[in-house]
Write a protein that holds these residues in place. Structure first.
Motif, PDB file in Angstrom:
ATOM      1  N   ILE A  83     -64.731  16.092  14.787  1.00  0.00           N
ATOM      2  CA  ILE A  83     -64.221  15.879  16.271  1.00  0.00           C
ATOM      3  C   ILE A  83     -64.412  14.444  16.581  1.00  0.00           C
ATOM      4  O   ILE A  83     -63.546  13.769  17.084  1.00  0.00           O
ATOM      5  CB  ILE A  83     -65.021  16.855  17.229  1.00  0.00           C
ATOM      6  CG1 ILE A  83     -64.497  18.228  16.886  1.00  0.00           C
ATOM      7  CG2 ILE A  83     -64.619  16.459  18.510  1.00  0.00           C
ATOM      8  CD1 ILE A  83     -65.310  19.266  17.715  1.00  0.00           C
ATOM      9  N   VAL A  84     -65.610  13.782  16.500  1.00  0.00           N
ATOM     10  CA  VAL A  84     -65.866  12.582  16.812  1.00  0.00           C
ATOM     11  C   VAL A  84     -64.903  11.594  16.179  1.00  0.00           C
ATOM     12  O   VAL A  84     -64.181  10.629  16.575  1.00  0.00           O
ATOM     13  CB  VAL A  84     -67.155  12.113  16.451  1.00  0.00           C
ATOM     14  CG1 VAL A  84     -67.336  10.524  16.841  1.00  0.00           C
ATOM     15  CG2 VAL A  84     -68.036  12.880  17.354  1.00  0.00           C
ATOM     16  N   HIS A 122     -65.238  -3.831  11.045  1.00  0.00           N
ATOM     17  CA  HIS A 122     -64.523  -3.780  12.110  1.00  0.00           C
ATOM     18  C   HIS A 122     -62.970  -3.628  11.839  1.00  0.00           C
ATOM     19  O   HIS A 122     -62.827  -3.823  10.388  1.00  0.00           O
ATOM     20  CB  HIS A 122     -64.686  -4.887  13.128  1.00  0.00           C
ATOM     21  CG  HIS A 122     -64.288  -5.988  12.518  1.00  0.00           C
ATOM     22  ND1 HIS A 122     -63.195  -6.922  12.394  1.00  0.00           N
ATOM     23  CD2 HIS A 122     -65.276  -7.022  11.948  1.00  0.00           C
ATOM     24  CE1 HIS A 122     -63.268  -8.019  11.943  1.00  0.00           C
ATOM     25  NE2 HIS A 122     -64.348  -8.172  11.484  1.00  0.00           N
ATOM     26  N   ASN A 123     -61.930  -3.277  12.693  1.00  0.00           N
ATOM     27  CA  ASN A 123     -60.581  -3.339  12.380  1.00  0.00           C
ATOM     28  C   ASN A 123     -60.405  -2.342  10.889  1.00  0.00           C
ATOM     29  O   ASN A 123     -59.784  -2.890  10.016  1.00  0.00           O
ATOM     30  CB  ASN A 123     -60.058  -4.410  12.225  1.00  0.00           C
ATOM     31  CG  ASN A 123     -59.839  -5.181  13.445  1.00  0.00           C
ATOM     32  OD1 ASN A 123     -60.789  -6.067  13.848  1.00  0.00           O
ATOM     33  ND2 ASN A 123     -58.979  -4.809  14.294  1.00  0.00           N
ATOM     34  N   CYS A 124     -61.039  -1.196  10.784  1.00  0.00           N
ATOM     35  CA  CYS A 124     -61.012  -0.440   9.764  1.00  0.00           C
ATOM     36  C   CYS A 124     -59.792   0.113   9.468  1.00  0.00           C
ATOM     37  O   CYS A 124     -59.188   0.827  10.032  1.00  0.00           O
ATOM     38  CB  CYS A 124     -62.198   0.726   9.931  1.00  0.00           C
ATOM     39  SG  CYS A 124     -62.357   1.661   8.571  1.00  0.00           S
ATOM     40  N   GLY A 160     -69.596   0.399   6.801  1.00  0.00           N
ATOM     41  CA  GLY A 160     -69.741   1.289   8.065  1.00  0.00           C
ATOM     42  C   GLY A 160     -69.458   2.600   7.923  1.00  0.00           C
ATOM     43  O   GLY A 160     -70.511   3.558   8.064  1.00  0.00           O
ATOM     44  N   ILE A 161     -68.261   2.965   7.577  1.00  0.00           N
ATOM     45  CA  ILE A 161     -68.208   4.419   7.255  1.00  0.00           C
ATOM     46  C   ILE A 161     -67.446   5.005   6.278  1.00  0.00           C
ATOM     47  O   ILE A 161     -67.093   6.316   5.990  1.00  0.00           O
ATOM     48  CB  ILE A 161     -67.086   4.941   8.879  1.00  0.00           C
ATOM     49  CG1 ILE A 161     -65.915   4.337   8.649  1.00  0.00           C
ATOM     50  CG2 ILE A 161     -67.879   4.758   9.849  1.00  0.00           C
ATOM     51  CD1 ILE A 161     -64.942   4.821   9.829  1.00  0.00           C
ATOM     52  N   ASP A 170     -64.531  -0.973  16.758  1.00  0.00           N
ATOM     53  CA  ASP A 170     -64.082   0.567  16.546  1.00  0.00           C
ATOM     54  C   ASP A 170     -65.558   1.259  15.957  1.00  0.00           C
ATOM     55  O   ASP A 170     -66.372   0.776  15.776  1.00  0.00           O
ATOM     56  CB  ASP A 170     -63.195   0.491  15.734  1.00  0.00           C
ATOM     57  CG  ASP A 170     -63.318  -0.050  14.364  1.00  0.00           C
ATOM     58  OD1 ASP A 170     -64.451  -0.272  13.677  1.00  0.00           O
ATOM     59  OD2 ASP A 170     -62.241  -0.639  13.648  1.00  0.00           O
ATOM     60  N   LEU A 171     -64.925   2.535  15.466  1.00  0.00           N
ATOM     61  CA  LEU A 171     -66.162   3.430  15.013  1.00  0.00           C
ATOM     62  C   LEU A 171     -66.737   2.984  13.910  1.00  0.00           C
ATOM     63  O   LEU A 171     -67.989   2.924  13.839  1.00  0.00           O
ATOM     64  CB  LEU A 171     -65.548   4.687  14.400  1.00  0.00           C
ATOM     65  CG  LEU A 171     -66.538   5.721  14.037  1.00  0.00           C
ATOM     66  CD1 LEU A 171     -67.339   6.478  15.356  1.00  0.00           C
ATOM     67  CD2 LEU A 171     -65.646   7.019  13.533  1.00  0.00           C
ATOM     68  N   SER A 172     -66.102   2.158  12.902  1.00  0.00           N
ATOM     69  CA  SER A 172     -66.795   1.439  11.632  1.00  0.00           C
ATOM     70  C   SER A 172     -67.822   0.388  12.269  1.00  0.00           C
ATOM     71  O   SER A 172     -68.823   0.367  11.779  1.00  0.00           O
ATOM     72  CB  SER A 172     -65.586   0.834  10.760  1.00  0.00           C
ATOM     73  OG  SER A 172     -65.155  -0.227  11.307  1.00  0.00           O
ATOM     74  N   TYR A 173     -67.376  -0.328  13.297  1.00  0.00           N
ATOM     75  CA  TYR A 173     -68.318  -1.281  14.046  1.00  0.00           C
ATOM     76  C   TYR A 173     -69.499  -0.760  14.324  1.00  0.00           C
ATOM     77  O   TYR A 173     -70.602  -1.277  13.868  1.00  0.00           O
ATOM     78  CB  TYR A 173     -67.564  -2.217  15.086  1.00  0.00           C
ATOM     79  CG  TYR A 173     -68.443  -3.089  15.587  1.00  0.00           C
ATOM     80  CD1 TYR A 173     -68.667  -4.377  15.320  1.00  0.00           C
ATOM     81  CD2 TYR A 173     -69.058  -2.788  16.845  1.00  0.00           C
ATOM     82  CE1 TYR A 173     -69.485  -5.276  15.926  1.00  0.00           C
ATOM     83  CE2 TYR A 173     -69.671  -3.547  17.558  1.00  0.00           C
ATOM     84  CZ  TYR A 173     -69.903  -4.769  17.085  1.00  0.00           C
ATOM     85  OH  TYR A 173     -70.799  -5.557  17.724  1.00  0.00           O
TER      86      TYR A 173
END
Length: 333
Positions: free
Chosen positions: A65-66, A155-157, A139-140, A168-171
């Protein structure tokens, strides 16, 4: 010495198989090893399963969900990344308490969160973390492909819908891992020289210990047997030259089956006489879909199996095994 290996699954996926083989090898060589998993598939007494419950499923769903929210509510790469925001605290379990060494393996999809890992590191026990893909040093993502941002800062994944953003989420997960590793005393192990090199290039691993140790293999099990009998078992032609391609999921683009199709096309164009002698064996989930691909040779799909004695028979039935993966660690096949 007592070693506790930790993995999401006991037998599903290459990382789980490698961890299980390592546990068996340690036990066969005087080390008391146990494996702690969320998903247990056998009755092996050395494998301990977390207490079952619907909470495990909810943890997996909550993580998705996240990721879904970060993806602007798109399914884009929903299952290609992990953020380790949920998991189970294992430090109070007797298996953890009695262990001398903690050996982490593939612990994603709700097995351990970054906070759980932090608590493991804070226990003071020596920790080894075997990397079965790139997730530990990015990151992810599990495989970065052409992206090299993990070498400085994620970032900017490209895995996030629309290319993500500066924070973003990866950052955010990259920063959490950076904080986690900064004070950690972990020995990271890669199963291939490629992953060792990639890990050492990551900004997350600055100052960390990284070694390359290949996955173990049971040489008394994986050895030559009667080819004729193996082909009869799987209803494969006796007089053809057979090429094997295998993957947990045959349709996974990263495993490179499209490149195998293209290589076979070139081979058939240059040597058309081989169309009468070469055939392809495809092993894995959705292997039947390979019959719709434009292979110039006849295809024999075989279903996925995680039973090692069956894998031995398949390997003995063929003449050549091909791994056309675009990125991979050290596949057990």
């Amino acid at each position: 010495m007592r070693v506790l290996l930790i993995s999401t699954s006991e037998r599903t996926g290459g990382a789980a198989v490698a961890a299980c083989r390592l546990m068996e090898a340690l036990n066969n060589n005087g080390v008391k090893a146990k494996m702690l998993v969320r998903d247990k598939q056998t009755d092996n007494i050395s494998v301990v399963e977390l207490e079952a419950g619907k909470l495990h499923l909810w943890k997996f769903i909550w993580e998705r969900i996240v990721i879904w929210k970060a993806n602007r509510f798109k399914k884009h790469n929903l299952f290609a990344v992990d953020i380790a925001n949920t998991g189970t605290d294992i430090t109070s379990l007797p298996e953890f308490q009695e262990a001398d060494v903690i050996h982490l393996h593939w612990i994603n999809q709700g097995m351990l969160s970054l906070k759980n890992i932090q608590k493991i590191l804070a226990s003071g026990k020596p920790v080894v973390w075997t990397m079965h893909d790139m997730w530990t040093c990015t990151g992810i993502c599990h495989y970065a492909y052409e992206c090299t941002r993990y070498r400085e800062e994620c970032h900017n994944c490209p895995y996030i819908y629309g290319g993500g953003g500066k924070k973003d989420l990866s950052y955010r997960i990259f920063q959490k891992k950076k904080k986690l590793y900064r004070k950690a005393s972990v020995t990271f192990v890669a199963c291939s020289r490629w992953l060792e090199k990639s890990a050492k290039e990551s900004a997350l691993f600055s100052g960390q210990t990284v070694a390359s140790i290949p996955n173990p293999i049971h040489i008394n099990l994986f050895k030559p047997h009667n080819k004729k009998e193996a082909r009869i078992k799987y209803n494969l032609p006796a007089a053809k030259q057979l090429i094997l391609f295998g993957s947990l999921k045959v349709t996974d683009k990263r495993k490179g089956i499209d490149y195998l199709v293209e290589a076979c096309r070139i081979l058939a164009e240059k040597h058309p006489e081989l169309k009468d002698t070469i055939e392809i064996v495809v092993l894995g989930h959705k292997s039947e879909q390979s019959e719709q691909l434009s292979f110039p040779f006849k295809v024999h799909p075989l279903p996925f199996t995680n039973k090692e004695h069956e894998l031995v028979s398949v390997y003995n039935a063929v003449d050549l095994y091909v791994t056309p993966s675009l990125q991979d660690n050290l596949p057990n096949t």
